[in-house]
Design an enzyme around this catalytic site. Structure first.
Site, PDB file in Angstrom:
ATOM      1  N   SER A 146       0.878  -1.327   0.234  1.00 46.84           N
ATOM      2  CA  SER A 146       0.026   0.024  -0.039  1.00 46.84           C
ATOM      3  C   SER A 146       0.925   1.174  -0.054  1.00 46.84           C
ATOM      4  O   SER A 146       2.007   1.288  -0.792  1.00 46.84           O
ATOM      5  CB  SER A 146      -0.967   0.038   1.050  1.00 46.84           C
ATOM      6  OG  SER A 146      -1.936   1.199   1.210  1.00 46.84           O
ATOM      7  N   SER A 147       0.389   2.255   0.493  1.00 40.84           N
ATOM      8  CA  SER A 147       1.249   3.531   0.646  1.00 40.84           C
ATOM      9  C   SER A 147       0.719   4.538   1.625  1.00 40.84           C
ATOM     10  O   SER A 147      -0.283   4.422   2.181  1.00 40.84           O
ATOM     11  CB  SER A 147       1.121   4.336  -0.717  1.00 40.84           C
ATOM     12  OG  SER A 147       1.478   5.607  -0.820  1.00 40.84           O
ATOM     13  N   TYR A 160      -5.032   7.753  -7.017  1.00 37.66           N
ATOM     14  CA  TYR A 160      -3.835   6.974  -6.414  1.00 37.66           C
ATOM     15  C   TYR A 160      -4.384   6.803  -5.150  1.00 37.66           C
ATOM     16  O   TYR A 160      -4.320   5.691  -4.460  1.00 37.66           O
ATOM     17  CB  TYR A 160      -2.669   7.413  -6.877  1.00 37.66           C
ATOM     18  CG  TYR A 160      -1.523   6.410  -6.308  1.00 37.66           C
ATOM     19  CD1 TYR A 160      -1.108   5.366  -6.654  1.00 37.66           C
ATOM     20  CD2 TYR A 160      -0.787   6.976  -5.118  1.00 37.66           C
ATOM     21  CE1 TYR A 160      -0.206   4.400  -6.238  1.00 37.66           C
ATOM     22  CE2 TYR A 160       0.069   6.209  -4.603  1.00 37.66           C
ATOM     23  CZ  TYR A 160       0.613   4.988  -5.122  1.00 37.66           C
ATOM     24  OH  TYR A 160       1.564   3.976  -4.458  1.00 37.66           O
ATOM     25  N   LYS A 164      -5.511   3.399  -2.844  1.00 40.60           N
ATOM     26  CA  LYS A 164      -4.500   2.823  -1.731  1.00 40.60           C
ATOM     27  C   LYS A 164      -5.645   2.847  -0.254  1.00 40.60           C
ATOM     28  O   LYS A 164      -5.372   1.635   0.508  1.00 40.60           O
ATOM     29  CB  LYS A 164      -3.273   3.677  -1.423  1.00 40.60           C
ATOM     30  CG  LYS A 164      -2.143   3.589  -2.708  1.00 40.60           C
ATOM     31  CD  LYS A 164      -1.991   2.048  -2.888  1.00 40.60           C
ATOM     32  CE  LYS A 164      -0.846   1.927  -3.745  1.00 40.60           C
ATOM     33  NZ  LYS A 164      -0.426   0.563  -4.089  1.00 40.60           N
TER      34      LYS A 164
END
Length: 179
Positions: A146-147, A160, A164
């Site tokens: 993930s981020s 984006y 995530k």
């Protein structure tokens, strides 16, 4: 250093950036590694990069993780070549770059990013889990990358960031359902 000796690993998006290094680490640790990129060209480029890094024996196949038929073909290859899958690393990602400012962005652009990042991760996990629980005696491990953008916004990257956040929620639900 053979912590993953005799383990079979799939790294989606293993053809560039972080994915290359994940593939290398598993290979260095003794795993039989499969990897995919979204196209024949990007997958071949990834294989070249791995060879340059001294990594040998990785089995690569192009697979758009958002395409169910391609995911099934990749799983069939793994089953044919290795007989099982022990570890899935969902690394493939569409970074949603160049989609334009939010007021000008085509709403379908969000669906494209979600198609790779969320739907793709789900489809690969579902296909792997069917093998873990139905076709194999042993269960496997699923990892999602993930981020920090799941909880922190970046200007111009709405698709984006949303994907995530969705991945983090998906992982919690998958963990509950597959536990």
């Amino acid at each position: 250093m053979n912590r993953f000796k005799d383990k079979v690993v799939l790294v989606t998006g293993g053809n560039r950036n972080t994915g290359l290094w994940i593939v290398k680490k598993f290979a260095d640790e003794g795993a039989k590694v499969f990897m995919c990129g979204s196209s024949e060209a990007s997958t071949a480029k990834g294989v070249e990069a791995l060879v340059t890094m001294g990594v040998k024996g990785v089995i690569a196949q192009a697979c758009d993780v958002g395409n169910k038929a391609q995911v099934e073909a990749l799983m069939d290859l793994i089953e044919k070549e290795a007989g099982r899958l022990d570890i899935l690393v969902n690394n493939a990602a569409d970074q949603g770059l160049g989609l334009g400012p939010i007021l000008e962005m085509d709403p379908d652009a969000i669906l494209k990013v979600m198609g790779t990042n969320v739907r793709g991760g789900f489809q690969v996990t579902q296909a792997a889990a069917k093998r873990f629980f139905v076709k194999q005696e042993s269960h496997g491990t699923v990892v999602f990358l993930s981020s920090n953008t799941a909880t922190r916004a970046i200007r111009g990257r709405a698709a984006y960031c949303a994907s995530k956040g969705a991945i983090n929620s998906l992982v919690r639900a998958l963990a509950l359902d597959l536990a």
